[in-house]
Design an enzyme around this catalytic site. Structure first.
Site, PDB file in Angstrom:
ATOM      1  N   GLU A  10       3.450   3.659   1.025  1.00 19.19           N
ATOM      2  CA  GLU A  10       4.051   2.602   1.825  1.00 19.19           C
ATOM      3  C   GLU A  10       5.492   2.957   2.211  1.00 19.19           C
ATOM      4  O   GLU A  10       6.163   3.709   1.496  1.00 19.19           O
ATOM      5  CB  GLU A  10       4.062   1.302   1.008  1.00 19.19           C
ATOM      6  CG  GLU A  10       2.676   0.805   0.608  1.00 19.19           C
ATOM      7  CD  GLU A  10       1.920   0.103   1.727  1.00 19.19           C
ATOM      8  OE1 GLU A  10       1.939   0.590   2.872  1.00 19.19           O
ATOM      9  OE2 GLU A  10       1.307  -0.936   1.440  1.00 19.19           O
ATOM     10  N   ASP A  36      -7.350   7.218  -2.087  1.00 18.83           N
ATOM     11  CA  ASP A  36      -6.821   6.086  -2.842  1.00 18.83           C
ATOM     12  C   ASP A  36      -7.918   5.152  -3.346  1.00 18.83           C
ATOM     13  O   ASP A  36      -9.077   5.263  -2.947  1.00 18.83           O
ATOM     14  CB  ASP A  36      -5.798   5.307  -1.990  1.00 18.83           C
ATOM     15  CG  ASP A  36      -6.250   5.128  -0.550  1.00 18.83           C
ATOM     16  OD1 ASP A  36      -7.466   5.216  -0.291  1.00 18.83           O
ATOM     17  OD2 ASP A  36      -5.396   4.907   0.319  1.00 18.83           O
TER      18      ASP A  36
END
Ligand code: PGA
Length: 242
Positions: free
Chosen positions: A143, A67
């Site tokens: 998430e 990421d």
């Protein structure tokens, strides 16, 4: 899922570095999936040390990072580009063209995400994916949510993650609220997954990823369905495993 519970953070780092090193020795053209954050720092230090002692050679290794923050320039000390260069890549003989980190500054994010997936595929997929785990159970920046992204996507970070990661920034307001992250399928396609966790603040996240249920509100729990996933955790992180 295999769980190794070790005595200390140092032992986590040592075991993870040995797993990565043995993979590179077996196949010098290995494709590594890499993570940032506090947890893998010790592993990177050991890999650098093994490189300096001529135990491993990174010249043909390819890497893909999980990421990167959105709209944070590479030069920013909080960016994952900066982290990876400072903590690892500047100290080993990896070819710059074999390093891949999502470009958080891309004008066309969707294109960037699509191309990132294609590059992983073209490299033959990831041989070993190193992961940390968020206190909220995120892997990469996937998430907790009802729907998780399968492929590399732009993610809205949760308040929990912003709270946890703002320690890497001078002011909380400096912490980006979005990031580009590999998706759940991108991670699950890795041939081997090695998740590292240290400390009591990870105990709940580890409990909830090993409890026998897959729950998108605890993204790491999906790793229970991975064929070749290893957890290397210390006693504090293992405290609540049932
Ligand atoms: P940490 O982050 O290693 O800094 O605890 C892990 C993560 O958020 O994935």
């Amino acid at each position: 899922m295999k769980i190794y519970i070790v005595d200390s953070y140092d032992k986590i780092s040592e075991k993870a570095a040995l797993i990565v090193a043995s993979r590179i020795i077996a196949n010098p053209k290995s494709v590594l999936g890499l993570a940032t954050g506090s947890t893998p720092i010790g592993m990177y230090e050991r890999l650098i040390d093994m490189y300096k002692r001529n135990v491993i050679d990174f010249s043909q290794v390819t890497t893909f990072n999980l990421d990167e923050y959105y709209k944070l320039p590479k030069e920013n000390e909080g960016s994952y580009h900066y982290y990876m260069m400072q903590r690892f890549f500047n100290h080993i003989n990896i070819s710059k063209e074999n390093i891949h980190i999502p470009n958080g500054m891309a004008d066309d994010v969707e294109k960037e995400c699509r191309e990132y997936e294609k590059k992983i595929e073209k490299a033959g997929g990831i041989d070993i994916q190193i992961l940390g785990i968020g206190t909220n159970g995120h892997i990469g920046f996937n998430e907790p949510a009802e729907n998780l992204n399968t492929t590399t996507s732009l993610i809205n970070l949760t308040g929990n993650t912003i709270e946890d990661n703002s320690r890497f920034f001078e002011k909380r307001e400096d912490m980006p609220t979005k990031a580009i992250s590999m998706g759940i399928a991108s991670i699950m396609k890795a041939k081997r997954v090695v998740l590292l966790a240290s400390g009591e603040n990870k105990a709940r996240a580890i409990r909830d990823m090993t409890n026998g249920y897959i729950n998108t509100n605890h993204p790491a729990s999906i790793l229970q369905a991975h064929r070749n996933c290893i957890l290397i955790i210390d006693k504090d992180a293992a405290k609540l495993i049932e």
